[in-house]
Scaffold this motif. Structure first.
Motif, PDB file in Angstrom:
ATOM      1  N   CYS B  14     -12.792  50.510   2.885  1.00 37.66           N
ATOM      2  CA  CYS B  14     -12.001  50.799   1.692  1.00 37.66           C
ATOM      3  C   CYS B  14     -12.857  50.648   0.447  1.00 37.66           C
ATOM      4  CB  CYS B  14     -10.820  49.845   1.578  1.00 37.66           C
ATOM      5  SG  CYS B  14      -9.904  50.046   0.036  1.00 37.66           S
ATOM      6  N   THR B  15     -12.721  51.608  -0.452  1.00 35.03           N
ATOM      7  CA  THR B  15     -13.518  51.600  -1.665  1.00 35.03           C
ATOM      8  C   THR B  15     -12.647  51.413  -2.884  1.00 35.03           C
ATOM      9  OG1 THR B  15     -13.302  53.960  -1.923  1.00 35.03           O
ATOM     10  CG2 THR B  15     -15.149  53.178  -0.603  1.00 35.03           C
ATOM     11  N   LEU B  16     -11.406  51.060  -2.667  1.00 34.37           N
ATOM     12  CA  LEU B  16     -10.474  50.908  -3.777  1.00 34.37           C
ATOM     13  C   LEU B  16     -10.315  52.210  -4.544  1.00 34.37           C
ATOM     14  CD1 LEU B  16     -11.210  47.433  -5.397  1.00 34.37           C
ATOM     15  CD2 LEU B  16      -9.186  48.150  -4.162  1.00 34.37           C
ATOM     16  N   CYS B  17     -10.411  53.341  -3.862  1.00 34.89           N
ATOM     17  CA  CYS B  17     -10.395  54.621  -4.569  1.00 34.89           C
ATOM     18  C   CYS B  17      -8.993  54.967  -5.035  1.00 34.89           C
ATOM     19  CB  CYS B  17     -10.960  55.735  -3.686  1.00 34.89           C
ATOM     20  SG  CYS B  17      -9.870  56.167  -2.314  1.00 34.89           S
ATOM     21  N   GLY B  18      -7.994  54.436  -4.361  1.00 36.17           N
ATOM     22  CA  GLY B  18      -6.639  54.672  -4.819  1.00 36.17           C
ATOM     23  C   GLY B  18      -5.973  55.890  -4.199  1.00 36.17           C
ATOM     24  N   THR B  19      -6.717  56.642  -3.385  1.00 35.97           N
ATOM     25  CA  THR B  19      -6.144  57.848  -2.779  1.00 35.97           C
ATOM     26  C   THR B  19      -4.914  57.511  -1.940  1.00 35.97           C
ATOM     27  OG1 THR B  19      -8.397  58.634  -2.624  1.00 35.97           O
ATOM     28  CG2 THR B  19      -6.736  59.937  -1.473  1.00 35.97           C
ATOM     29  N   GLU B  22      -1.658  57.553  -3.735  1.00 39.13           N
ATOM     30  CA  GLU B  22      -1.093  58.864  -4.035  1.00 39.13           C
ATOM     31  C   GLU B  22      -0.406  59.472  -2.824  1.00 39.13           C
ATOM     32  OE1 GLU B  22      -4.493  60.912  -5.682  1.00 39.13           O
ATOM     33  OE2 GLU B  22      -4.736  59.173  -6.995  1.00 39.13           O
ATOM     34  N   LEU B  31      -2.189  49.291  -6.047  1.00 39.28           N
ATOM     35  CA  LEU B  31      -3.629  49.069  -6.034  1.00 39.28           C
ATOM     36  C   LEU B  31      -3.924  47.573  -5.919  1.00 39.28           C
ATOM     37  CD1 LEU B  31      -6.197  50.686  -6.067  1.00 39.28           C
ATOM     38  CD2 LEU B  31      -6.323  50.380  -8.521  1.00 39.28           C
ATOM     39  N   THR B 154     -24.370  52.583   0.925  1.00 41.67           N
ATOM     40  CA  THR B 154     -23.393  53.657   0.767  1.00 41.67           C
ATOM     41  C   THR B 154     -22.605  53.839   2.062  1.00 41.67           C
ATOM     42  OG1 THR B 154     -24.877  54.712  -0.809  1.00 41.67           O
ATOM     43  CG2 THR B 154     -23.087  56.065   0.047  1.00 41.67           C
ATOM     44  N   ALA B 157     -20.156  51.223   2.290  1.00 42.67           N
ATOM     45  CA  ALA B 157     -19.252  51.214   1.139  1.00 42.67           C
ATOM     46  C   ALA B 157     -19.264  49.858   0.441  1.00 42.67           C
ATOM     47  CB  ALA B 157     -17.836  51.607   1.539  1.00 42.67           C
ATOM     48  N   THR B 158     -20.450  49.489  -0.016  1.00 39.18           N
ATOM     49  CA  THR B 158     -20.554  48.236  -0.754  1.00 39.18           C
ATOM     50  C   THR B 158     -21.576  48.367  -1.869  1.00 39.18           C
ATOM     51  OG1 THR B 158     -20.800  45.844  -0.525  1.00 39.18           O
ATOM     52  CG2 THR B 158     -22.328  47.203   0.752  1.00 39.18           C
ATOM     53  N   ALA B 196     -16.528  43.910  -2.587  1.00 39.17           N
ATOM     54  CA  ALA B 196     -17.013  44.499  -1.348  1.00 39.17           C
ATOM     55  C   ALA B 196     -18.005  43.585  -0.638  1.00 39.17           C
ATOM     56  CB  ALA B 196     -17.654  45.849  -1.644  1.00 39.17           C
TER      57      ALA B 196
END
Lengths: 265, 372
Positions: B14-19, B22, B31, B154, B157-158, B196
């Protein structure tokens, strides 16, 4: 071959001065330039295009004034440019930066080869190239100093290592970051400069790229700067005030005393 | 994010992208909730890892330094120190890693890892991270480390901080405080990665202190298998070792650097003589390289190599910011320059304002005397 060159507009660090009292950077009046390493990336792209034909696109992320960097690249003979610009992009660490750049690459329809400078002289992280390759699922070779073979489906490049270099075959599409040895940047051409004058730089914000505000900029970053301070003067400092020859003899004695050099066994 | 027993679970990717917010039809997610879930990534991650880079079955010095520093960080966190070793026919190095302080060594020994290819190395490392969830991962800021580790960060994801010169632990928050130079070394910045995991950093060689060597120390050896179909996309065709103009500036204990103050290419004769007398290598400033006095392989500084030797001697070096960045972590710095205002004197342990053509021969003469 379609090449995308990533470039960054940076303050000219050669002229950044430190305020001796506050130890903060004096950035007023410091010119913005294309990151010097990205000029090597541009030069590599120009040489590859001369060898095998194709098109060169440049991609940048930055404030609206970074359009100048793209116009400058047009002056070198680049075909097209795209500036990713949005208030939401501000304060991005390399993770959030590669999120935007990856979306920018997709917006440009992808490329056979992406070329980045090895690092930017303001951040010095060297993280964006490999991070971008990972985001796009592309193979990568960093610190490329030249190439031996260019074909439709692959490149054979020389990768600089600490103890020499490796010859690496990179299948395309792929990404390389380049070092100075790929070639000294040529000057912009007159024709290019004329075109750059009239060139309207296309811009794209987060919404156009399909990115939420939480994915980019400060909000989309994993790392946070918690403190900034002046480099510490470590250890003792001593000016040896003596005539040249005596000073030369003295400093050797000091180095022996400090065990910085050895004499005898 | 995935559903486990009808409950949404946030994975370590999880990257906290928020998708997810939605797409959730019920509006059941916020969030903040997701952020809490990611905080659990911090809660579940334990241990300090060091990436034990090897070339040709040799560990560079920086691995010992990383294990030394990693051991201190692990003690502060009250966790284990582990090393990760990738390569082919390298399992024999595990003993050395135990002696250097690793309690667990993960070894992926496979012909497909014989040469360094970013993609497969990153895949293996990222998979190990996902499986074992270390909270800190350190690697050397070498050519290999600076190429590989951003790809690993990458993939995992950190966050990642490059070229650190200082590392410490905020014990209360279990955070790695990562200090690095920025803006061409004009400032130092301390950076954290609050949410992260792992907290990743590459570390400049020759900055951290090695730990006490424990000869014959034993530890836990974990063998890591590659997937049968795993293969590198890139292919190393040839490995060319330093020859002639190639200079291993980064590993040298003594570097004697010549600048424009040498007055011409023949000035480097003096630099070479000094380097030879001290068992060191020859470096140069960008100014001297640009004038064609010496090859670029010798260049020290931001556009050349970063060095941190035990002893740096600058002859006719004024100390442009880009040069200082590349050498200021040297232990002892000697500067000889005619200009008393040269910036290099601000970082010099010993500064001599004078003509290097008088000072350097006097240094050499004194050396000879002392050595009999």
């Amino acid at each position: 071959m379609k090449i995308i060159v990533c470039l960054k507009q940076v303050p000219d660090t050669a002229h950044v001065k430190l305020d001796p009292v506050t130890h903060t950077l004096k950035r007023e009046g410091v010119a913005a330039i294309i990151n010097p390493f990205d000029l090597f990336a541009l030069e590599a792209a120009l040489r590859l295009r001369e060898q095998v034909g194709g098109a060169i696109h440049v991609l940048s992320m930055g404030p609206p004034q970074a359009a100048e960097a793209i116009k400058e690249a047009i002056g070198y003979g680049v075909d097209e440019g795209l500036l990713l610009s949005d208030r939401a992009f501000a304060g991005a660490d390399t993770w959030a930066t590669t999120a935007a750049l990856a979306a920018g690459v997709r917006q440009m329809g992808g490329a056979d080869l992406i070329i980045c400078g090895k690092q930017a002289v303001d951040g010095d992280t060297a993280q964006v190239g490999p991070g971008l390759a990972m985001r796009l699922g592309l193979p990568q070779v960093a610190f490329v100093k030249g190439w031996r073979e260019v074909a439709a489906g692959h490149l054979v490049v020389e990768r600089q290592m600490d103890d020499g270099f490796d010859v690496v075959r990179l299948p395309l599409p792929g990404l390389i970051t380049v070092v100075r040895e790929v070639g000294e940047p040529r000057p912009p051409s007159l024709k290019g400069k004329m075109r750059a004058k009239k060139y309207q730089v296309p811009m794209a914000g987060a919404a156009v790229l399909g990115l939420s505000e939480a994915q980019v900029g400060l909000a989309g970053s994993f790392t946070q700067v918690v403190e900034v301070f002046a480099p510490q003067a470590s250890g003792q400092r001593q000016m040896i005030e003596a005539p040249a020859q005596e000073a030369g003899r003295l400093v050797i004695d000091y180095l022996v005393r400090d065990q910085a050099i050895r004499v005898g066994s | 994010m995935s559903l486990v027993d009808d409950k949404a679970q946030v994975s370590e990717a999880c990257t906290l992208c928020g998708t997810c917010l939605e797409v959730c039809p019920e509006g059941a997610l916020s969030l903040e909730e997701v952020a809490r879930a990611v905080d659990e990534r911090a809660a579940f991650s334990r241990g300090v890892w060091v990436f034990a880079e090897q070339r040709d079955g040799l560990l560079p010095e920086v691995v010992a330094e990383l294990l030394g520093q990693g051991g201190r960080l692990a003690a502060d966190l009250g966790v284990e120190l582990s090393a990760v070793l990738l390569g082919h026919e390298v399992a024999g190095l595990a003993g050395e890693l135990f002696a250097l302080g690793a309690e667990t060594v993960y070894v992926a020994d496979d012909p497909r890892l014989q040469y360094f290819n970013d993609d497969i190395y990153a895949e293996v490392l990222a998979r190990l991270i996902a499986e074992h969830k270390p909270e800190v991962l350190l690697a050397g800021a070498t050519a290999l480390g600076r190429s590989l580790i951003p790809r690993v960060a990458t993939a995992a994801a950190t966050g990642l901080t490059a070229d650190c010169t200082g590392l410490a632990i905020d014990k209360q928050r279990r955070l790695l405080l990562q200090t690095r130079p920025a803006f061409g070394g004009n400032i130092m910045a301390t950076i954290i990665c609050p949410l992260a995991r792992p907290q990743m950093a590459t570390v400049q060689p020759r900055v951290m202190k090695k730990g006490q060597r424990q000869e014959g120390a034993a530890g836990r050896l974990v063998t890591v298998e590659l997937a049968p179909d795993q293969a590198a996309a890139t292919q190393v065709l040839e490995v060319v070792r330093a020859v002639g103009e190639q200079v291993n500036l980064s590993a040298a204990e003594v570097v004697v650097v010549g600048g424009r103050g040498l007055g011409g290419p023949e000035g480097f004769d003096l630099v070479r003589e000094m380097a030879e007398a001290l068992g060191g290598v020859v470096g140069a400033t960008r100014g001297a390289v640009d004038l064609g006095w010496i090859g670029h392989a010798h260049q020290v500084g931001q556009t050349g190599r970063t060095i941190g030797p035990k002893l740096y001697i600058g002859l006719g070096v004024s100390g442009a910011v880009q040069h200082l960045v590349g050498m200021q972590s040297s232990e002892v710095i000697v500067a000889v320059n005619t200009d008393a205002c040269a910036p290099i004197f601000q970082v010099a342990t010993y500064g001599i304002v004078g003509d290097l053509h008088e000072v350097a021969p006097a240094m050499l003469a004194r050396l000879k005397e002392l050595r009999g």
